[in-house]
Design a protein around this motif. Structure first.
Motif, short mmCIF file in Angstrom:
data_model
loop_
_atom_site.label_atom_id
_atom_site.label_comp_id
_atom_site.label_asym_id
_atom_site.label_seq_id
_atom_site.Cartn_x
_atom_site.Cartn_y
_atom_site.Cartn_z
N LEU A 246 0.99 -1.06 0.19
CA LEU A 246 -0.29 -0.17 -0.16
C LEU A 246 0.81 1.31 0.23
N GLU A 250 0.27 0.78 -4.31
CA GLU A 250 -0.03 -0.67 -5.53
C GLU A 250 -1.54 -1.29 -4.46
N ARG A 251 -2.24 -2.36 -5.48
CA ARG A 251 -3.31 -2.94 -6.07
C ARG A 251 -2.56 -4.09 -4.48
N GLY A 256 -10.93 -6.41 -2.77
CA GLY A 256 -11.86 -4.63 -3.40
C GLY A 256 -12.34 -5.55 -4.60
N HIS A 257 -13.53 -4.38 -5.02
CA HIS A 257 -14.48 -5.42 -5.82
C HIS A 257 -15.54 -3.78 -6.30
N ARG A 266 -18.79 -14.44 -3.36
CA ARG A 266 -18.84 -16.15 -4.14
C ARG A 266 -17.13 -16.61 -3.01
N ASN A 313 -11.94 -10.42 -2.29
CA ASN A 313 -12.97 -10.93 -3.50
C ASN A 313 -12.98 -11.53 -3.79
N VAL A 314 -13.68 -12.37 -5.23
CA VAL A 314 -13.86 -14.13 -5.42
C VAL A 314 -12.35 -14.32 -6.19
N GLU A 315 -11.46 -13.48 -5.88
CA GLU A 315 -10.10 -14.45 -6.78
C GLU A 315 -8.76 -15.09 -5.80
#
Ligand code: ACO
Length: 378
Positions: A246, A250-251, A256-257, A266, A313-315
């Motif tokens: 951070l 960078e992410r 996050g979504h 999910r 998130n889903v990933e």
């Protein structure tokens, strides 16, 4: 019509009616074919989910047998597609480029006439074979013929690894495929609907959708999530890693979504599936590490960005689950395609039920009234 408002990402445009899936980003709810995600993902085979999306109801036992038979019959790819995939592997082309070639040439193995429904079957049946064939060539192995005694998910794992998968691995993959089979009007699904709206064919629509999924903004996050988890496990300092990422502006991958303001439902389903899988058949310590990393990341994100809700998130759990069940990292995005083709084809069939060609307008911001200068004077 007012041309002054341009919605570049189309977020505020409702471009279709669908009965396939519904997303409530505030509540963190995803409904697929009328079922809350958790209900469907944990119980259905992938074949049942595909039938549900194509027909808006669950199959009877006979209908399910028929669909399984139909899919088995259409799994084999043509020799020409096989050669193309070998060429793609030999030339070091990416797995998603190979999947696009596999999708585009799927009609070569079509033996029983063309209709949207037959093409949907061909696409769902052949994408796993194409992905696995490419992978075998890329790893220096001969591709394996599909096994007609195995279901869709188990056969995919078998064609990848050469081993009959455990029940836990098959169930894990089945849950993954069901979880990501459809998700509203995402980019690849919209691409598929736009293509088929011209009354082009379903295989062309799937080919375009694979191309859309290839983009890193759509299907590319789970590979980097896995790299990140391995890196952090080696350094043993999750908090330091998150802070440094951070600090560097960078992410953090897997968090996050655009739509969900709470934990992606999910992620919820896949984390439970991963927990079950790793307890039965995997490296439980890796799962525990991933879960601790998630907690640390969510805490640090909340501390540093109290103005936002940045949740898992889903990933994130896609990477954890697929890695556990033996899907190679480079096949994470193609495996997403192996699932999402159920949604793409269902959207194509739905689009054709009440079709209108997709044709939005653009606001012209170019010059007008130019006069022609002959090339020798430019
Ligand atoms: N890590 C750190 N900061 C983040 C993250 C993250 N993962 N996600 C969003 N932010 C911050 C942004 O930097 C931005 O900050 P700013 O207001 O100071 O500029 C703010 O949150 C809002 O960001 P947006 O890009 O407007 O949020 P959006 O909703 O468009 O982004 C996205 C969604 C692209 C998924 C983003 O969260 C991200 O890049 N995540 C990491 C990559 C990832 O995991 N992708 C897979 C997503 S799941 C899927 O799409 C299938």
């Amino acid at each position: 019509m007012d041309d002054t408002y341009v919605d570049k990402g189309l977020e505020n445009v409702v471009a279709a009616e669908t009965r396939l899936s519904s997303i409530d980003g505030e509540a963190g709810e995803l409904v697929i074919g009328g079922f809350p995600l958790a209900e469907l993902a944990a119980n259905a085979t992938f074949e049942e989910t595909v039938f549900l999306l194509w027909n808006d109801r669950l199959p009877t036992a006979d209908e399910l047998d028929d669909l399984r038979d139909d899919l088995r019959e259409h799994r084999a790819i043509s020799d020409e597609t096989r050669n193309l995939l070998r060429e793609a592997a030999d030339r070091g082309q990416s797995a998603m480029d190979a999947l696009r070639m596999g999708a585009a040439s799927a009609t070569l193995a079509r033996t029983d006439g063309e209709s949207p429904e037959r093409d949907a079957l061909v696409a769902v049946a052949q994408l796993p074979t194409a992905a696995a064939t490419y992978w075998r060539y890329r790893t220096g192995e001969e591709p394996l013929d599909p096994r007609s005694d195995l279901g869709h998910a188990a056969n995919y794992l078998y064609m990848l690894t050469g081993e009959e998968p455990s029940d836990a691995a098959t169930r894990g993959l089945e849950t993954y495929l069901n979880t990501v089979v459809d998700h509203g009007l995402n980019a690849s699904t919209f691409a598929a609907r736009a293509i088929v709206s011209t009354e082009s064919d379903v295989v062309s629509a799937v080919t375009g959708a694979v191309g859309s999924l290839k983009g890193p903004l759509h299907g590319g996050a789970p590979g980097p999530v896995l790299d990140m988890l391995f890196d952090v496990r080696d350094t043993g300092d999750p908090e330091g890693y998150v802070e440094e990422t951070l600090d560097a502006g960078e992410r953090l991958m897997g968090f996050g979504h655009r739509v969900y303001r709470v934990r992606d439902p999910r992620a919820e389903v896949l984390s439970a599936a991963a927990e079950r899988f790793y307890a039965d058949d995997g490296d439980e310590a890796f799962f525990e590490f991933a879960r601790e990393f998630e907690e640390t990341a969510v805490d640090v994100l909340a501390e540093r960005r109290p103005d936002l809700t940045l949740q898992t998130n889903v990933e994130f759990y896609t990477a954890v689950l697929l890695n556990g069940i033996g899907v190679p990292r480079d096949l994470f995005t193609p495996t997403f395609g192996v699932a999402r083709v159920g949604g793409w084809t269902a959207h194509c069939l739905e689009q054709l039920e009440d079709n209108r060609i997709v044709r939005p307008r653009a606001r012209y911001v170019g010059e007008t009234g130019r006069t022609w200068t002959p090339v020798e004077n430019r």
